[in-house]
Design a protein around this motif. Structure first.
Motif, short mmCIF file in Angstrom:
data_model
loop_
_atom_site.label_atom_id
_atom_site.label_comp_id
_atom_site.label_asym_id
_atom_site.label_seq_id
_atom_site.Cartn_x
_atom_site.Cartn_y
_atom_site.Cartn_z
N PRO A 150 53.52 -86.75 11.50
CA PRO A 150 53.92 -85.37 11.80
C PRO A 150 53.61 -84.96 13.24
CG PRO A 150 51.95 -85.41 10.42
CD PRO A 150 52.46 -86.80 10.48
N ARG A 151 52.61 -85.58 13.86
CA ARG A 151 52.24 -85.20 15.23
C ARG A 151 52.78 -86.16 16.27
NH1 ARG A 151 45.96 -83.90 15.37
NH2 ARG A 151 46.61 -83.11 17.42
N ASN A 152 53.42 -87.23 15.83
CA ASN A 152 53.97 -88.22 16.76
C ASN A 152 55.48 -88.33 16.67
OD1 ASN A 152 51.07 -89.76 15.81
ND2 ASN A 152 51.46 -89.52 18.00
N SER A 153 56.11 -87.44 15.94
CA SER A 153 57.57 -87.51 15.77
C SER A 153 58.27 -86.23 16.23
CB SER A 153 57.91 -87.79 14.30
OG SER A 153 57.37 -86.77 13.46
N ASN A 154 57.57 -85.36 16.94
CA ASN A 154 58.17 -84.08 17.32
C ASN A 154 59.32 -84.24 18.30
OD1 ASN A 154 56.57 -82.25 15.75
ND2 ASN A 154 54.86 -82.66 17.11
N THR A 155 59.20 -85.20 19.22
CA THR A 155 60.30 -85.43 20.16
C THR A 155 61.55 -85.90 19.41
OG1 THR A 155 58.75 -86.00 21.91
CG2 THR A 155 61.03 -86.75 22.18
N MET A 156 61.36 -86.76 18.43
CA MET A 156 62.50 -87.24 17.63
C MET A 156 63.10 -86.10 16.82
SD MET A 156 60.79 -90.77 16.25
CE MET A 156 59.97 -91.92 17.36
N ALA A 157 62.25 -85.24 16.26
CA ALA A 157 62.75 -84.10 15.49
C ALA A 157 63.56 -83.16 16.37
CB ALA A 157 61.58 -83.36 14.84
N ALA A 158 63.10 -82.97 17.62
CA ALA A 158 63.87 -82.13 18.54
C ALA A 158 65.24 -82.74 18.82
CB ALA A 158 63.09 -81.95 19.84
N ALA A 159 65.31 -84.06 18.89
CA ALA A 159 66.60 -84.73 19.10
C ALA A 159 67.53 -84.51 17.91
CB ALA A 159 66.37 -86.22 19.34
N ALA A 160 66.97 -84.52 16.70
CA ALA A 160 67.79 -84.28 15.52
C ALA A 160 68.36 -82.86 15.52
CB ALA A 160 66.96 -84.51 14.26
N LEU A 161 67.59 -81.90 16.02
CA LEU A 161 68.08 -80.53 16.10
C LEU A 161 69.08 -80.35 17.23
CD1 LEU A 161 64.66 -78.75 15.51
CD2 LEU A 161 66.60 -78.84 13.91
N ALA A 162 68.95 -81.16 18.30
CA ALA A 162 69.91 -81.09 19.41
C ALA A 162 71.25 -81.68 19.02
CB ALA A 162 69.34 -81.83 20.62
N ALA A 163 71.28 -82.54 18.01
CA ALA A 163 72.52 -83.19 17.56
C ALA A 163 72.74 -82.89 16.09
CB ALA A 163 72.44 -84.69 17.81
N PRO A 164 73.12 -81.66 15.75
CA PRO A 164 73.24 -81.30 14.32
C PRO A 164 74.29 -82.10 13.57
CG PRO A 164 74.13 -79.58 15.74
CD PRO A 164 73.43 -80.54 16.63
N SER A 165 75.27 -82.69 14.25
CA SER A 165 76.27 -83.50 13.53
C SER A 165 75.64 -84.76 12.94
CB SER A 165 77.41 -83.89 14.47
OG SER A 165 76.97 -84.80 15.47
N LEU A 166 74.54 -85.21 13.56
CA LEU A 166 73.81 -86.36 13.03
C LEU A 166 72.58 -85.92 12.23
CD1 LEU A 166 73.90 -88.67 16.21
CD2 LEU A 166 75.37 -88.79 14.19
N GLY A 167 71.83 -84.96 12.79
CA GLY A 167 70.71 -84.39 12.07
C GLY A 167 69.58 -85.38 11.81
N PHE A 168 68.68 -84.98 10.92
CA PHE A 168 67.50 -85.78 10.63
C PHE A 168 67.85 -87.09 9.90
CE2 PHE A 168 65.50 -81.71 11.40
CZ PHE A 168 64.30 -82.06 12.01
N ASP A 169 69.01 -87.12 9.26
CA ASP A 169 69.40 -88.33 8.54
C ASP A 169 70.22 -89.28 9.39
OD1 ASP A 169 68.27 -87.60 5.95
OD2 ASP A 169 69.85 -86.06 5.89
N GLY A 170 70.82 -88.78 10.47
CA GLY A 170 71.67 -89.64 11.30
C GLY A 170 71.00 -90.13 12.56
N VAL A 171 70.04 -89.40 13.10
CA VAL A 171 69.33 -89.84 14.30
C VAL A 171 68.28 -90.87 13.89
CG1 VAL A 171 67.88 -89.14 16.23
CG2 VAL A 171 69.72 -87.63 15.44
N VAL A 172 68.24 -91.96 14.62
CA VAL A 172 67.32 -93.07 14.31
C VAL A 172 66.06 -92.93 15.15
CG1 VAL A 172 66.99 -95.58 14.37
CG2 VAL A 172 69.19 -94.61 13.65
#
Length: 382
Positions: free
Chosen positions: A286-308
Motif C-alpha cells: 500500500p505504501r510502495n504502489s502509490n505511483t502506479m495507482a496514480a498512473a491507473a487514475l491518469a489512464a481510466p480506459s485501462l484503470g487498475f486492471d489494465g495498467v501493469v
C-alpha cells in the motif's frame, strides 16, 4: 532671555488693547506715527488681490485631478499592507496582511511522517503567501506531535475534524485512513489523497464518488512520483493509449510490504517481487504502489486492471528509487506502434519510502488544490 521675550510680548498686547480702547473712547484724527511700521509688508498685502483679479478674468475650466496626487495617496497604503504582520493563532508572524484579507484556506494534515512534517513546515513558513494556513495535524501516534507542534495545531481525535473548520484535508498517513474516513471528510472539506493505492479498492472508490457528488466537494489525488501524468491523460482521452506499464525498483529496506509479498524470499541482487495488474499489488504494497495507482487514475480506459505494475527489489539501489514508465499506442498503418519510455531516479535516504523529489512534487500538488477557486465533484489528479 526666553522669559523676558514672552513678558515683552504680553506687555505689547496689553498696550495695543489700551490704544484700541482709547481710540474708541476718544475718536479723533488717527495717529500717523506708526504708519511707517507696515510700509514694508504693504506691497505683500497688495499682491494677493492682484492674483485673484487675474484668476477671475480667465475663462473658467473644469477642475481635474491634480497631477501625482493619486499615486502619492495610494502607494503608502499598498506598501503598508504588504509589510503588516498578522497575529492570528497558528499563523506565521510576519505574513502579509493582504493574505489575511483574502480569507486563507485552512489546511488539515493527516499523517506526520517525513512527508507530513515537510508539508507542515512549509505551510507554517510560506503558506500565507499562497493563501493557505495550517489548521491542524493529526497522526496515528499522537506522541510524535508533542515535541514539534504547539497544542493549538494538534488534533487528538480525527472524529473532531469538523471543529477545526478545514477547507482542505491532506492525507499522507496510510490508505486505511481513506478507507475508514474518506467519505466522512468530504462532508466537511475537499480531500487530497496522498495514498491513491486506497482507490484500488472498488468499494472505497465508489464511496468517495458518492460522497463527492453529495457534498459537491472534490477528491484530489496527488501524482507523487509519476512523471508525465498529463501526457498519459491526454493520450488516453484521445484513444491513443493501448498499454501502460510502471516499474518501481528500490532497495529491500525501502519496502513496506504486507501479506505474501512481505514473506516472500529475496533471491539474488535483483528480484521481481510482483508483475501484473496494479489492483492486485496495492493491497500488499500500500505504501510502495502509490505511483502506479496514480498512473491507473491518469489512464481510466485501462484503470487498475489494465495498467501493469512491476515491483523490483534491487540491492544496488541503496539511496534512490527508480521508476520506469513505458506506454504504447495502437499499431499504425505500417504496423509500428507509438511508444514512450521514461526513467525517473529519485534520491532517497536509505530505507525511506518517500524520495526527496517527491516532497517537492507533493507540495506542488497541495498548492494546486489550495489555489483552486471552485471545486467540482469527482476524482481528479493534482
Amino acid at each position: 532671555m526666553g522669559g523676558q521675550e514672552k513678558g515683552e510680548g504680553r506687555a505689547g498686547h496689553a498696550r495695543e488693547g489700551d490704544l484700541l480702547g482709547s481710540q474708541r473712547q476718544n475718536p479723533g484724527p488717527p495717529d500717523q506715527s506708526w504708519r511707517g511700521d507696515i510700509t514694508e509688508i504693504q506691497p505683500c498685502l497688495k499682491r494677493r488681490p492682484q492674483r485673484r483679479r487675474q484668476n477671475e478674468s480667465e475663462t473658467p475650466t473644469k477642475p481635474g485631478p491634480r497631477p501625482g496626487i493619486r499615486h502619492r495617496v495610494q502607494r503608502p497604503l499598498v506598501q503598508r499592507s504588504a509589510l503588516d504582520s498578522v497575529s492570528r493563532a497558528g499563523r506565521l508572524q510576519g505574513a502579509p496582511k493582504m493574505a489575511q484579507d483574502q480569507s486563507l484556506k485552512r489546511v488539515g494534515l493527516l499523517g506526520y511522517g517525513r512527508l507530513g512534517q515537510a508539508l507542515a513546515a512549509r505551510l507554517l513558513a510560506e503558506g500565507a503567501q499562497h493563501g493557505l494556513e495550517l489548521a491542524f495535524v493529526w497522526n496515528r501516534d499522537p506522541r510524535r506531535l508533542q515535541s514539534t507542534l504547539p497544542p493549538a495545531l494538534r488534533l487528538p481525535d480525527l472524529r473532531a475534524l469538523a471543529d477545526r473548520s478545514p477547507d482542505l484535508v491532506v492525507e499522507v498517513a496510510h490508505p486505511q485512513i481513506i478507507h475508514e474516513f474518506g467519505a466522512q471528510i468530504l462532508s466537511h472539506a475537499d480531500l487530497l489523497v496522498g495514498s491513491p493505492s486506497a482507490l484500488a479498492d472498488r468499494d472505497t472508490e465508489e464511496q468517495l464518488l458518492r460522497a463527492s457528488r453529495k457534498s459537491g466537494r472534490s477528491v484530489f489525488v496527488a501524482r507523487g512520483a509519476l512523471w508525465g501524468a498529463e501526457d498519459i491523460s491526454r493520450l488516453d482521452a484521445s484513444g491513443g493509449l493501448q498499454s501502460l506499464c510502471i516499474t518501481m525498483a528500490t532497495h529491500p529496506d525501502g519496502f513496506r510490504l504486507e501479506g505474501p509479498l512481505g514473506r516472500g524470499p529475496r533471491e539474488g541482487p535483483r528480484t521481481v517481487l510482483y508483475e501484473g495488474p496494479i489492483r492486485g499489488l496495492c493491497p500488499f504494497a500500500p505504501r510502495n504502489s502509490n505511483t502506479m495507482a496514480a498512473a491507473a487514475l491518469a489512464a481510466p480506459s485501462l484503470g487498475f486492471d489494465g495498467v501493469v505494475g512491476i515491483l523490483v527489489s534491487d540491492l544496488s539501489l541503496v539511496d534512490r528509487h527508480v521508476i520506469d514508465v513505458e506506454l504504447k499506442g495502437p499499431p499504425g498503418p505500417s504496423g509500428q506502434s507509438f511508444c514512450v519510455r521514461t526513467r525517473r531516479e529519485n534520491p532517497a535516504e536509505p530505507g525511506a519510502v518517500t524520495g526527496s523529489a517527491t516532497l517537492t512534487t507533493f507540495w506542488g500538488s497541495l498548492l494546486a488544490c489550495g489555489s483552486s477557486s471552485t471545486t467540482k465533484p469527482g476524482i481528479q489528479l493534482c
